[in-house]
Structure formats: structure tokens, C-alpha cells
Scaffold this motif. Structure first.
Motif, PDB file in Angstrom:
ATOM      1  N   ALA A  68      -6.719  -4.394   0.550  1.00 32.43           N
ATOM      2  CA  ALA A  68      -7.815  -2.547   0.279  1.00 32.43           C
ATOM      3  C   ALA A  68      -7.533  -1.939   1.226  1.00 32.43           C
ATOM      4  CB  ALA A  68      -8.785  -2.323   1.428  1.00 32.43           C
ATOM      5  N   VAL A  69      -6.156  -1.868   1.814  1.00 31.74           N
ATOM      6  CA  VAL A  69      -4.762  -0.588   2.618  1.00 31.74           C
ATOM      7  C   VAL A  69      -3.569  -0.224   1.330  1.00 31.74           C
ATOM      8  CG1 VAL A  69      -3.100  -0.203   3.766  1.00 31.74           C
ATOM      9  CG2 VAL A  69      -5.494  -0.520   4.536  1.00 31.74           C
ATOM     10  N   VAL A  70      -2.939  -1.827   1.611  1.00 33.70           N
ATOM     11  CA  VAL A  70      -1.703  -1.438  -0.282  1.00 33.70           C
ATOM     12  C   VAL A  70      -2.372  -1.514  -1.065  1.00 33.70           C
ATOM     13  CG1 VAL A  70      -0.319  -3.239  -0.312  1.00 33.70           C
ATOM     14  CG2 VAL A  70      -0.750  -3.441   1.449  1.00 33.70           C
ATOM     15  N   PHE A  71      -3.890  -1.538  -2.299  1.00 37.86           N
ATOM     16  CA  PHE A  71      -3.580  -1.352  -3.003  1.00 37.86           C
ATOM     17  C   PHE A  71      -4.268  -0.318  -3.080  1.00 37.86           C
ATOM     18  CE2 PHE A  71      -3.334  -5.800  -3.742  1.00 37.86           C
ATOM     19  CZ  PHE A  71      -2.250  -5.663  -4.755  1.00 37.86           C
ATOM     20  N   GLY A  72      -5.243   0.307  -1.587  1.00 35.69           N
ATOM     21  CA  GLY A  72      -5.649   1.893  -2.058  1.00 35.69           C
ATOM     22  C   GLY A  72      -4.586   2.778  -2.116  1.00 35.69           C
ATOM     23  N   ALA A  73      -2.679   1.806  -1.118  1.00 33.11           N
ATOM     24  CA  ALA A  73      -2.233   2.779  -1.250  1.00 33.11           C
ATOM     25  C   ALA A  73      -1.461   3.530  -2.463  1.00 33.11           C
ATOM     26  CB  ALA A  73      -0.960   2.474  -0.128  1.00 33.11           C
ATOM     27  N   ALA A  74      -1.463   1.280  -3.317  1.00 33.73           N
ATOM     28  CA  ALA A  74      -0.984   2.066  -4.598  1.00 33.73           C
ATOM     29  C   ALA A  74      -2.046   2.791  -5.480  1.00 33.73           C
ATOM     30  CB  ALA A  74      -1.088   0.188  -4.832  1.00 33.73           C
ATOM     31  N   ALA A  75      -3.068   2.709  -5.816  1.00 33.93           N
ATOM     32  CA  ALA A  75      -3.955   3.557  -6.420  1.00 33.93           C
ATOM     33  C   ALA A  75      -3.747   5.286  -6.103  1.00 33.93           C
ATOM     34  CB  ALA A  75      -5.743   3.391  -5.649  1.00 33.93           C
ATOM     35  N   PHE A  76      -3.106   4.928  -4.538  1.00 36.96           N
ATOM     36  CA  PHE A  76      -3.112   6.786  -4.525  1.00 36.96           C
ATOM     37  C   PHE A  76      -1.686   7.290  -5.268  1.00 36.96           C
ATOM     38  CE2 PHE A  76      -0.810   9.934  -1.312  1.00 36.96           C
ATOM     39  CZ  PHE A  76      -2.138  10.981  -2.306  1.00 36.96           C
ATOM     40  N   ALA A  77      -0.954   5.923  -5.289  1.00 39.11           N
ATOM     41  CA  ALA A  77       0.297   6.930  -6.199  1.00 39.11           C
ATOM     42  C   ALA A  77       0.612   6.289  -7.471  1.00 39.11           C
ATOM     43  CB  ALA A  77       1.843   6.003  -5.451  1.00 39.11           C
TER      44      ALA A  77
END
Length: 181
Positions: A68-77
Motif C-alpha cells: 500500500a505504501v509503495v503503490f501509494g507513492a507510485a500513485a502520488f508520482a
């Protein structure tokens, strides 16, 4: 993921191969194309790990939080990059779908709210989006005859690359994963 073991492993192999191709593609380009290929490689490898059959490997409980954290960061990017246009809105939706699936797969999550009464609205919306994306991507792979009767299109290159096919594969894999959620 939940579902037949064989189809889970086939999905793992397909997503891992797609991620590897995108990683190789990222090494051969620069700038925005490199960031796009890197994001697609992350998605391919992430989907490969997520598709490992639950009956074969039980991941530690913190795995889904890390996802969730990794893909949350990818979503933000992707959201940040979307202001420049391009393929980033799709990456945003895909990353958010991965966050949603990771949270749904976390221990005690009750499989994303799926009950005997049906599928949650968000799963249905994500599923509908990815089905439409797959259909649109599939149509784009069909060669269009030019006025002279030879295959034509946006590229004069006879082998325009596998990137569109990889996007189609990842879209299909997302549909399969959302269905089995």
C-alpha cells in the motif's frame, strides 16, 4: 490471490515477464519514456508478486502494508506527472487499484468487503475501468490499412515495440486480479 493455483502461477509468469520487458525498455530510453517504462515495470513486478497463489505462499502481514505504501507513492508520482498529460492518469488508476487490492488482501480485511451479497462498488468501478482499457488497448493493436492497402498507422516502424502489448497484458492481469479479489 484467490483462485486456481495454475492460473495464479501463469499470471505470475506473465506479469513478471512483462515487468522484465518494461525494465529492459526503461534502460533503453530517457526522460519521460524512461519514467513511464519504470512505472510499468514496477506495476508488472508488483502484480506478479501479488498474484502468487495464497495456497502456496503466505506472505507476512506487513507485506500488504508495504504494498500500500509503495503503490501509494507510485500513485502520488503519477498524480504529480499527470499535470503534463500522457499516460499518467492510467498509471494513477492502476496504482490506486494496487493499493486497494493490497488493503483488501491484508489479514482481517475480509477480502475487500466481498460478501455473498455481491461485489463492492469500488471493485466494480475499477473492474469496469480496466475492462474498457483492455478493449481500447486491444483495438489499438489491430493494424489499420492505409490508403495504399498496406498496414499503416502512427508508426512507420514495422516492429513498433511490445509496449502497447505489455500494457494490454497488464490490463488483462488487473482484470483477472480484480475478479478473484
Amino acid at each position: 490471490m484467490h483462485g486456481p493455483v495454475l492460473s495464479g502461477w501463469l499470471l505470475v509468469a506473465l506479469c513478471a515477464a512483462t515487468g522484465a520487458y518494461c525494465l529492459v525498455r526503461a534502460r533503453g530510453c530517457a526522460g519521460e519514456a524512461r519514467r513511464t517504462a519504470g512505472g510499468e515495470a514496477l506495476m508488472g513486478f508488483g502484480m506478479a508478486v501479488m498474484a502468487v497463489p495464497a495456497t502456496v505462499v503466505v506472505f507476512p502481514h506487513w507485506t500488504w502494508t508495504a504494498y500500500a505504501v509503495v503503490f501509494g507513492a507510485a500513485a502520488f508520482a503519477a498524480l504529480w506527472a499527470a499535470r503534463r498529460g500522457g499516460h499518467h492518469l492510467h498509471h494513477l488508476v492502476g496504482s490506486l487499484a494496487m493499493v486497494y487490492m493490497a488493503l483488501a488482501m491484508a489479514p482481517g480485511a475480509g477480502h475487500g468487503g466481498h460478501t455473498a451479497a455481491g461485489t463492492p462498488l469500488l471493485t466494480g468501478v475499477l473492474l469496469g475501468y480496466h475492462v474498457m482499457y483492455v478493449l481500447r488497448s486491444g483495438v489499438r493493436l489491430v493494424p489499420v490499412p492505409s490508403a495504399a492497402g498496406t498496414p499503416g498507422g502512427a508508426s512507420a516502424d514495422p516492429l513498433p515495440g511490445l509496449a502497447p502489448a505489455c500494457r494490454l497484458v497488464m490490463g488483462l492481469a488487473m482484470v483477472a486480479m480484480l475478479i478473484t479479489l
